[in-house]
Design a protein around this motif. Structure first.
Motif, PDB file in Angstrom:
ATOM      1  N   TYR A   1      -6.205   3.840   0.634  1.00 40.28           N
ATOM      2  CA  TYR A   1      -7.255   3.385  -0.280  1.00 40.28           C
ATOM      3  C   TYR A   1      -6.749   3.381  -1.722  1.00 40.28           C
ATOM      4  CZ  TYR A   1     -10.491   4.170   3.589  1.00 40.28           C
ATOM      5  OH  TYR A   1     -11.133   4.142   4.801  1.00 40.28           O
ATOM      6  N   GLY A   2      -5.453   3.577  -1.900  1.00 38.84           N
ATOM      7  CA  GLY A   2      -4.897   3.628  -3.244  1.00 38.84           C
ATOM      8  C   GLY A   2      -5.003   4.994  -3.880  1.00 38.84           C
ATOM      9  N   ASP A   3      -5.326   6.006  -3.082  1.00 37.93           N
ATOM     10  CA  ASP A   3      -5.490   7.362  -3.599  1.00 37.93           C
ATOM     11  C   ASP A   3      -4.252   8.235  -3.367  1.00 37.93           C
ATOM     12  OD1 ASP A   3      -5.617   7.617  -0.868  1.00 37.93           O
ATOM     13  OD2 ASP A   3      -7.603   8.551  -0.810  1.00 37.93           O
TER      14      ASP A   3
ATOM     15  N   PHE B   1       7.223   4.603   8.525  1.00 42.48           N
ATOM     16  CA  PHE B   1       7.426   6.006   8.169  1.00 42.48           C
ATOM     17  C   PHE B   1       6.903   6.887   9.288  1.00 42.48           C
ATOM     18  CE2 PHE B   1       3.233   5.020   6.417  1.00 42.48           C
ATOM     19  CZ  PHE B   1       2.470   6.106   6.805  1.00 42.48           C
ATOM     20  N   ASN B   2       7.278   8.149   9.232  1.00 40.16           N
ATOM     21  CA  ASN B   2       6.802   9.141  10.189  1.00 40.16           C
ATOM     22  C   ASN B   2       5.883  10.113   9.457  1.00 40.16           C
ATOM     23  OD1 ASN B   2       8.505   8.282  12.434  1.00 40.16           O
ATOM     24  ND2 ASN B   2      10.176   8.981  11.138  1.00 40.16           N
ATOM     25  N   GLY B   3       4.914  10.648  10.189  1.00 36.38           N
ATOM     26  CA  GLY B   3       4.001  11.601   9.588  1.00 36.38           C
ATOM     27  C   GLY B   3       3.171  12.315  10.636  1.00 36.38           C
ATOM     28  N   THR B   4       2.545  13.393  10.203  1.00 38.97           N
ATOM     29  CA  THR B   4       1.707  14.206  11.078  1.00 38.97           C
ATOM     30  C   THR B   4       0.246  13.834  10.859  1.00 38.97           C
ATOM     31  OG1 THR B   4       3.309  15.990  10.837  1.00 38.97           O
ATOM     32  CG2 THR B   4       1.184  16.582  11.774  1.00 38.97           C
ATOM     33  N   VAL B   5      -0.515  13.784  11.943  1.00 36.58           N
ATOM     34  CA  VAL B   5      -1.900  13.324  11.900  1.00 36.58           C
ATOM     35  C   VAL B   5      -2.876  14.508  11.926  1.00 36.58           C
ATOM     36  CG1 VAL B   5      -3.595  11.915  13.101  1.00 36.58           C
ATOM     37  CG2 VAL B   5      -1.205  11.251  13.105  1.00 36.58           C
TER      38      VAL B   5
ATOM     39  N   TYR C   1       7.810  11.294   6.085  1.00 30.89           N
ATOM     40  CA  TYR C   1       9.272  11.276   5.941  1.00 30.89           C
ATOM     41  C   TYR C   1       9.843  10.056   6.657  1.00 30.89           C
ATOM     42  CZ  TYR C   1       9.647  12.942  10.762  1.00 30.89           C
ATOM     43  OH  TYR C   1       9.559  13.058  12.122  1.00 30.89           O
ATOM     44  N   GLY C   2      11.093   9.762   6.357  1.00 31.10           N
ATOM     45  CA  GLY C   2      11.824   8.705   7.065  1.00 31.10           C
ATOM     46  C   GLY C   2      11.370   7.298   6.739  1.00 31.10           C
ATOM     47  N   ALA C   3      10.839   7.058   5.536  1.00 33.42           N
ATOM     48  CA  ALA C   3      10.360   5.714   5.195  1.00 33.42           C
ATOM     49  C   ALA C   3      11.526   4.745   5.095  1.00 33.42           C
ATOM     50  CB  ALA C   3       9.603   5.754   3.871  1.00 33.42           C
ATOM     51  N   LYS C   4      11.293   3.519   5.606  1.00 36.84           N
ATOM     52  CA  LYS C   4      12.306   2.473   5.483  1.00 36.84           C
ATOM     53  C   LYS C   4      11.636   1.108   5.523  1.00 36.84           C
ATOM     54  CE  LYS C   4      13.468   2.428  10.419  1.00 36.84           C
ATOM     55  NZ  LYS C   4      14.545   2.547  11.399  1.00 36.84           N
ATOM     56  N   GLY C   5      12.275   0.161   4.867  1.00 40.21           N
ATOM     57  CA  GLY C   5      11.780  -1.207   4.823  1.00 40.21           C
ATOM     58  C   GLY C   5      12.595  -2.089   5.754  1.00 40.21           C
TER      59      GLY C   5
ATOM     60  N   GLN D   1       0.804  -1.220   0.000  1.00 39.06           N
ATOM     61  CA  GLN D   1       0.000   0.000   0.000  1.00 39.06           C
ATOM     62  C   GLN D   1       0.840   1.275   0.000  1.00 39.06           C
ATOM     63  OE1 GLN D   1      -3.124   0.144   2.948  1.00 39.06           O
ATOM     64  NE2 GLN D   1      -3.563  -2.032   2.726  1.00 39.06           N
ATOM     65  N   TYR D   2       2.159   1.126   0.146  1.00 37.71           N
ATOM     66  CA  TYR D   2       3.021   2.311   0.212  1.00 37.71           C
ATOM     67  C   TYR D   2       3.495   2.680  -1.191  1.00 37.71           C
ATOM     68  CZ  TYR D   2       6.440   5.662   1.821  1.00 37.71           C
ATOM     69  OH  TYR D   2       7.149   6.815   2.033  1.00 37.71           O
ATOM     70  N   THR D   3       3.229   3.900  -1.623  1.00 39.61           N
ATOM     71  CA  THR D   3       3.562   4.313  -2.983  1.00 39.61           C
ATOM     72  C   THR D   3       4.804   5.194  -3.053  1.00 39.61           C
ATOM     73  OG1 THR D   3       2.098   6.232  -2.811  1.00 39.61           O
ATOM     74  CG2 THR D   3       1.158   4.195  -3.723  1.00 39.61           C
ATOM     75  N   GLY D   4       5.456   5.450  -1.922  1.00 38.13           N
ATOM     76  CA  GLY D   4       6.600   6.352  -1.900  1.00 38.13           C
ATOM     77  C   GLY D   4       7.921   5.686  -2.217  1.00 38.13           C
TER      78      GLY D   4
END
Length: 131
Positions: A113-115, A50-54, A68-72, A37-40
């Motif tokens: 949702y794929g958007d 990943f990190n993000g603001t809600v 930001y900060g995405a990692k597998g 589901q991750y497109t980045g």
């Protein structure tokens, strides 16, 4: 659930009214989303961290922005945090429950949702199962 923030809101998730504290909104959290589901970018493993603001999103889930900060390669980390386990076999130590609880408290599952947007229902594993 223990509530430490006295400001409460009623939020509708999947046709159910849920009381949510305002502490989640505008805060930066760590999230885990299925890699499919991750497109980045493309990452190894079943989950991407990943990190993000809600922020509130309509009358449904919260939207996660400022990603930001995405990692597998984080499947074991996620499994450990989500299991509530406190024993680290690689180190042969047991974390105090307060440390493990604080780690689990900041873990949220995200979805899309794929958007091209990412969402969370605002309920961490810690809030749902550990309190």
């Amino acid at each position: 659930m223990k509530i430490t923030n006295t400001e409460l809101n009623v939020v509708r998730f999947a046709s159910e009214d849920v009381i949510a504290t305002s502490g989640l909104v505008g805060s930066v959290w760590t999230f885990y989303i299925p890699a499919s589901q991750y497109t980045g970018g493309s990452y190894s493993g079943n989950y991407v961290e990943f990190n993000g603001t809600v922020y509130p999103y309509g009358s449904g889930p919260y939207e996660i922005t400022d990603i930001y900060g995405a990692k597998g390669g984080v499947d074991e980390d996620r499994d450990f945090l989500m299991s509530g386990g406190t024993y680290i076999p690689e180190l042969g130590i047991t974390l105090p429950s307060t440390v493990a609880d604080n780690l689990a408290k900041s873990v949220y599952d995200a979805y899309s949702y794929g958007d091209g947007r990412y969402y969370t229902n605002g309920a961490s594993y810690y809030e749902m199962y550990r309190q």
